[in-house]
Design an enzyme around this catalytic site. Structure first.
Site, PDB file in Angstrom:
ATOM      1  N   LYS A 135      -8.222  -9.735   5.439  1.00 26.27           N
ATOM      2  CA  LYS A 135      -8.530 -10.435   4.180  1.00 26.27           C
ATOM      3  C   LYS A 135      -8.154 -11.912   4.280  1.00 26.27           C
ATOM      4  CE  LYS A 135      -7.422  -6.109   1.924  1.00 26.27           C
ATOM      5  NZ  LYS A 135      -6.298  -5.336   1.361  1.00 26.27           N
TER       6      LYS A 135
ATOM      7  N   HIS B 138      -2.853   7.381  10.035  1.00 27.04           N
ATOM      8  CA  HIS B 138      -2.596   5.994   9.633  1.00 27.04           C
ATOM      9  C   HIS B 138      -1.224   5.476  10.021  1.00 27.04           C
ATOM     10  CE1 HIS B 138      -6.145   5.475   6.961  1.00 27.04           C
ATOM     11  NE2 HIS B 138      -6.004   6.777   6.783  1.00 27.04           N
TER      12      HIS B 138
ATOM     13  N   LYS C   9       7.625  -4.404   9.566  1.00 29.86           N
ATOM     14  CA  LYS C   9       6.745  -5.543   9.285  1.00 29.86           C
ATOM     15  C   LYS C   9       7.481  -6.873   9.440  1.00 29.86           C
ATOM     16  CE  LYS C   9       3.900  -2.862   6.016  1.00 29.86           C
ATOM     17  NZ  LYS C   9       2.518  -2.870   6.546  1.00 29.86           N
TER      18      LYS C   9
ATOM     19  N   LYS D 211       2.924  -8.115   1.826  1.00 26.87           N
ATOM     20  CA  LYS D 211       2.663  -6.716   2.184  1.00 26.87           C
ATOM     21  C   LYS D 211       3.885  -5.915   1.785  1.00 26.87           C
ATOM     22  CE  LYS D 211       2.056  -8.179   6.488  1.00 26.87           C
ATOM     23  NZ  LYS D 211       0.888  -7.591   7.099  1.00 26.87           N
ATOM     24  N   ARG D 212       3.842  -4.585   1.919  1.00 28.56           N
ATOM     25  CA  ARG D 212       5.022  -3.771   1.626  1.00 28.56           C
ATOM     26  C   ARG D 212       6.222  -4.278   2.418  1.00 28.56           C
ATOM     27  NH1 ARG D 212       4.540   0.883  -1.770  1.00 28.56           N
ATOM     28  NH2 ARG D 212       6.633   1.348  -1.061  1.00 28.56           N
TER      29      ARG D 212
ATOM     30  N   THR E 121      -4.657  -4.469   7.143  1.00 27.90           N
ATOM     31  CA  THR E 121      -5.939  -4.857   6.567  1.00 27.90           C
ATOM     32  C   THR E 121      -5.787  -6.198   5.854  1.00 27.90           C
ATOM     33  OG1 THR E 121      -5.370  -3.359   4.757  1.00 27.90           O
ATOM     34  CG2 THR E 121      -7.028  -2.605   6.322  1.00 27.90           C
TER      35      THR E 121
HETATM   36  C1  26V Z   1       3.453   8.293   4.013  1.00 22.72           C
HETATM   37  C2  26V Z   1       4.168   8.893   3.038  1.00 22.72           C
HETATM   38  C3  26V Z   1       5.342   9.640   3.438  1.00 22.72           C
HETATM   39  C4  26V Z   1       5.768  10.575   2.390  1.00 22.72           C
HETATM   40  C5  26V Z   1       5.793   9.990   1.029  1.00 22.72           C
HETATM   41  C6  26V Z   1       4.483   9.438   0.611  1.00 22.72           C
HETATM   42  C7  26V Z   1       3.778   8.756   1.703  1.00 22.72           C
HETATM   43  C8  26V Z   1       2.686   7.993   1.396  1.00 22.72           C
HETATM   44  C9  26V Z   1       1.988   7.388   2.397  1.00 22.72           C
HETATM   45  C10 26V Z   1       2.379   7.538   3.702  1.00 22.72           C
HETATM   46  C11 26V Z   1       1.607   6.976   4.810  1.00 22.72           C
HETATM   47  C12 26V Z   1       1.414   5.573   4.705  1.00 22.72           C
HETATM   48  C13 26V Z   1       0.606   5.182   5.852  1.00 22.72           C
HETATM   49  C14 26V Z   1      -0.056   3.873   5.644  1.00 22.72           C
HETATM   50  O1  26V Z   1      -0.167   3.344   4.554  1.00 22.72           O
HETATM   51  N1  26V Z   1      -0.522   3.365   6.726  1.00 22.72           N
HETATM   52  C15 26V Z   1      -1.210   2.111   6.736  1.00 22.72           C
HETATM   53  O2  26V Z   1      -2.589   2.416   6.722  1.00 22.72           O
HETATM   54  C16 26V Z   1      -3.382   1.256   6.711  1.00 22.72           C
HETATM   55  C17 26V Z   1      -4.811   1.692   6.575  1.00 22.72           C
HETATM   56  O3  26V Z   1      -5.201   2.400   7.691  1.00 22.72           O
HETATM   57  C18 26V Z   1      -3.126   0.442   7.960  1.00 22.72           C
HETATM   58  O4  26V Z   1      -3.863  -0.725   7.888  1.00 22.72           O
HETATM   59  C19 26V Z   1      -1.644   0.107   8.086  1.00 22.72           C
HETATM   60  O5  26V Z   1      -1.385  -0.531   9.312  1.00 22.72           O
HETATM   61  C20 26V Z   1      -0.825   1.372   7.988  1.00 22.72           C
HETATM   62  O6  26V Z   1       0.551   1.067   7.949  1.00 22.72           O
END
Ligand code: 26V
Length: 819
Positions: free
Chosen positions: A666, A363, A560, A554-555, A662
């Site tokens: 929406k 992701h 972004k 968004k975050r 995503t």
């Molecule tokens: C990374 C980490 C790093 C360590 C700490 C906890 C943590 C939690 C989550 C993540 C990965 C986040 C990746 C993410 O949210 N990616 C998003 O995924 C969406 C669904 O596929 C996508 O639409 C977004 O573009 C993408 O940024």
């Protein structure tokens, strides 16, 4: 009163009222006259839950009798939002319940509003998991979510003098009517300890994991109902509890303090969701969480399998396990340990079963977010798993050396272990090696995975790689979030779109129909009024529903580019206040999103936007044309209010950084036009809705790469040669937005000009300002704008998560709907 219709509870108004009163009196022990709004929430939820469980039993029977293949979606995050409204919507009981309650003097909306979101996720990845559960249940796919039952979800966000303040999200404080605990199905998970290198009777190496400490994983089940109510699947979340046997052992040694201390630490495992989705910090507790979760999941999955079958060779025919990013990748090592150590399968057989069972979804392209765990930490927490990972790696590299003898560089690049000062396990490599499928989440993202992030793996196994463009569930994001638009659509084309979103295409026939366009824009207008009220109550900013609602929600991340949006606002503000040029289109700029608590730049960006809001909203002239509002505490239930009220959707990440997005889908589905870069799924949205119905600007991936590689990105040139850029940036080095705190925002000036701005804000600024002018021109022509809106809504059919899930089911899981 008739309560049952055959084996099922009745759904007449009378029966629902009876059910609510029954639960209020006999389950909750409350007198009707003394019931609070929360009591009513509970009574209504329990009445709905009764109806979910009877369908859940039916679904389970159907699956068991069919001997079906089951899908397990392993995710550290499920961003579910509120359950009541969604369940009512999918059971098609919303209207009956609403009138039933009305007759009792209860307002259903009010009941829903008083409840917390289930915010067990950070953002895109967690919300995608929630949409997938909805789609699997709607399609009748035997799909189970597995995750952690965090006691505290994502933090609550407040602003204090414009700065983000975090408070804890104690979402279970008042209990949760949707969860049922299953202590009888608890599992034991060993941690820590050491490996004793023993041999078995035949003299073969037989390592023993000794001196471990035990934690108990207690499952909590949440029913997930599909649209129409034919299928109810489950989301199973594990809570960590200390093991009593273990405590008793210490207790017997007389060390009471130790016993209590251990109790606290094991229950800490499921205490809180990590609030960062950006920076992999490599914290012990996070590794412990990841392992705890997959150990529980694998035990549970294997047990379910063994209830119906006894031969692990058919496991991949009956089970598919999907890894939502690398966070659950230890499941691969845990499953190998289970098969080899507990079931005494030979390594090769176990490995073949494992590979055929697992699929891995990536992701993110950001290197900072890639998970790597120090070997030393793994040895401490899961010594046996580390050993297994080394063995997986040894066999894998042996195969590589056979195929490409002498290619040391290749071996170094694909190894599961990264050498260096501190050896680390690369979780993405583990996930890839142990899976038969690796997928990206949008076409561009998958191409970048294959050719840039993981080219060596792609060369090794081109067939493993595949794309699954994300989608969102139209039930929550259209039917429930935008009832006005949903009923207009249904009136025009029927209700088939709810299950088959491609049917929206039929709306195109009405793109020229003035009457329809008028009604469509009236729906938007009503949603904007609702949003304006929310902005007033939550952000204390008065906004005009006739202005263009321009939304960036968004975050908060540098990639972004909330900062780019801020530069645009400052530009507008300076034009009004210094050039005396008044925009023809008044705009309301809406921001929403949380910053990870440890992400300093992101928190500064929040402060900046709030400061710009203060200055702009107070300026007697500027406030006639511009308003800026930052809606606090963005979460699923807030998104449901913001998205339907947006005119313009900002999707402006630097090309090549947003895996998919995503929110972009929406917004488009809800009739906002997109201003976006050639990034993630924006490209696919453009292809679907047509180039003329979307505002695309900025450098594409190749352009950004040329800037990066050619080293000819010189922000100073842009600053010197474009007076409007100069003026915007000078506003930051001066104290226009921080009169009381001089110098507060000069970092932005330096960051964008001197620092290596890896997100190339200034490279895209001029084309961004230009396209915004085009947006204004278009908005002035209401009819033309409405035409674009129709084209957008009509062509978002492919972005239903039903389409995404059908592709996973067909290409990766080998399952079909079992309705
Ligand atoms: C990374 C980490 C790093 C360590 C700490 C906890 C943590 C939690 C989550 C993540 C990965 C986040 C990746 C993410 O949210 N990616 C998003 O995924 C969406 C669904 O596929 C996508 O639409 C977004 O573009 C993408 O940024």
């Amino acid at each position: 009163m008739k309560l049952y219709d055959g084996m099922r509870l009745m759904n007449t108004q009378e029966a629902l009222q009876g059910s609510v009163i029954h639960h209020l009196r006999y389950t909750l022990g409350r007198d009707w006259k003394k019931a609070s709004i929360r009591d009513l929430y509970w009574a209504v939820s329990l009445s709905v839950r009764d109806r979910l469980f009877e369908r859940l039993f039916e679904t389970e029977n159907r699956y068991r009798q069919g001997g079906v293949k089951r899908v397990y979606y392993l995710s550290m995050e499920f961003l579910m939002g509120r359950a009541l409204g969604n369940n009512l919507c999918n059971l098609e009981l919303h209207d009956t319940f609403k009138t039933a309650l009305e007759e009792m003097g209860v307002d259903l909306e009010e009941v829903q509003e008083c409840t917390a979101d289930a915010a067990l996720g950070n953002g895109g990845l967690g919300r995608l998991a929630a949409c997938f559960l909805d789609s699997m249940a709607t399609l009748g796919i035997p799909g189970y979510g597995y995750g952690i039952n965090y006691e505290f979800g994502h933090f609550r966000q407040q602003f204090c003098k414009g700065y983000q303040r975090e408070t804890s999200d104690n979402w279970l404080k008042r209990g949760n009517p949707w969860q049922i605990s299953r202590p009888e199905e608890a599992c034991l998970v060993p941690f820590f300890g050491r490996i004793a290198h023993t041999r078995d009777k035949k003299g073969d190496y037989n390592p023993m994991w000794r001196d471990w400490e035990m934690v108990v994983g207690v499952p909590f089940d949440m029913p997930i109902v599909g649209y129409g109510g034919q299928t109810v699947n489950t989301l199973r979340l594990f809570s960590a509890k200390s093991s009593e046997e273990f405590d008793v052992e210490i207790f017997n040694d007389g060390d009471y303090h130790e016993a209590v201390k251990n109790k606290i630490s094991s229950e800490n495992i499921s205490k809180v969701l990590y609030p960062s989705d950006y920076f992999h910090a490599g914290r012990l507790l996070r590794l412990v969480q990841e392992y705890f979760f997959v150990a529980c999941a694998i035990r549970d999955i294997a047990q379910t399998f063994l209830r119906s079958f006894d031969n692990f060779d058919i496991f991949p025919d009956k089970v598919a396990i999907q890894l939502n990013d690398t966070h659950p990748a230890l499941a691969i090592a845990e499953f190998m340990r289970y098969l080899v150590d507990e079931k005494a399968l030979p390594w090769e057989r176990a490995w073949s079963i494992t590979e055929r069972t697992f699929g891995y979804t990536n992701h993110t392209l950001l290197p900072e977010a890639l998970e790597k765990w120090p070997v030393s930490l793994m040895e401490f927490v899961v010594p046996r798993h580390l050993q297994i990972i080394y063995e997986i790696n040894r066999r894998f590299l042996e195969q590589i050396t056979l195929q490409w003898p002498g290619d040391e560089e290749l071996v170094r690049s694909v190894s599961l272990i990264e050498e260096g000062e501190e050896k680390q396990v690369r979780m993405s490599h583990l996930a890839m090696v142990g899976s038969h499928s690796v997928n990206g989440v949008a076409a561009l993202h998958t191409e970048l995975l294959k050719n840039h992030l993981l080219p060596d793996f792609y060369r090794l196994w081109p067939k493993k790689f595949n794309n699954k463009t994300n989608g969102v569930t139209p039930r929550r994001w259209l039917l429930k979030a935008n009832p006005g638009l949903a009923s207009l659509i249904t009136e025009v084309i029927g209700d088939g779109w709810i299950r088959d979103l491609r049917k929206l295409k039929a709306l195109e026939a009405s793109a020229e129909d003035s009457e329809f366009l008028k009604r469509l824009m009236a729906v938007k207008r009503a949603n904007k009024e609702r949003l304006a009220a929310r902005i007033w109550s939550d952000a204390y900013v008065r906004v005009d529903p006739d202005s263009l609602f321009d939304v960036h929600a968004k975050r908060i991340h540098e990639y972004k580019r909330q900062l780019l949006k801020a530069l645009h606002i400052v530009h507008q503000y300076l034009m009004i206040t210094e050039d005396d040029i008044c925009p023809e289109v008044p705009r309301t700029f809406v921001f929403a999103g949380k910053a990870a608590p440890g992400y300093k730049v992101a928190k500064q960006i929040i402060k900046l936007i709030n400061s710009i809001a203060t200055v702009v909203n107070a300026h007697p002239k500027a406030r006639r044309f511009l308003r800026v509002a930052f809606v606090p505490d963005y979460r699923v239930s807030v998104a449901e209010k913001i998205i339907p009220g947006a005119d313009l959707s900002e999707q402006i990440s630097t090309a090549g950084t947003e895996a998919s997005g995503t929110g972009n889908m929406k917004f488009a589905m809800n009739g906002a036009l997109t201003v976006g870069t050639c990034d993630g799924a924006n490209i696919e949205i453009m292809n679907e809705v047509g180039r003329e119905n979307i505002f695309i600007f900025g450098h594409d991936v190749a352009g950004i790469r040329a800037l990066r590689e050619g080293r000819d990105y010189n922000p100073w040139d842009i600053y010197e040669n474009d007076p409007s850029v100069k003026r915007i940036l000078d506003a930051f080095s001066g104290n226009l937005f921080c009169p009381e705190d001089p110098g507060l925002f000069s970092w932005i000036f330096e960051h964008l000009l001197y620092g290596r701005d890896t997100y190339y804000h200034l490279a895209d600024l001029s084309s961004y300002l230009l396209i915004q002018q085009e947006v204004d021109r278009c908005f002035l022509d209401t009819r033309k704008w409405a035409g674009h809106v129709v084209k957008n809504i009509a062509n978002t059919g492919t972005f239903s998560s039903d389409r995404t899930i059908l592709e996973y089911a067909r290409d990766i899981w080998g399952v079909s709907p079992a309705l």
